[in-house]
Write a protein that holds these residues in place. Sequence first.
Motif: not given
Length: 127
Positions: A44-47, A117-120
Amino acid sequence: MKQLFLVFISSTLLGCGASIKSNFDAQSKPLTIEDKVAFLDIHHKVPKTAKKLGESKFGDSGFSIDCDFNSNLVKARKLARQNGANIVKVTEKKTPDLWSSCYRMKIEYYYFDGNISEIPQYQLQIN
């Protein structure tokens, strides 16, 4: 003899948790139990706008129990909330093997000023 036995049992039980070493360079206001914390696994990617607050390393203390992947994430979430982080990012993990019954993990903590909540993200498995 009874006291020696009690000391041995106490030290054994206290030494059964995973070894956790953490370092926070920055802190934000602690989060409440209602504040969401996102779990990001290795893929998973960090914003891009998230601010790194610290990191930790979860290891094996020798006689460790309660150190599976989810248990470590629950402990990491507690550390995150205490330090104002709302993202727990796994950067490295080693599965249990012949030498250790624990997940050994490196984790980074971030604060993201947005809707987490919108982050995978990884969904914590509850037994």
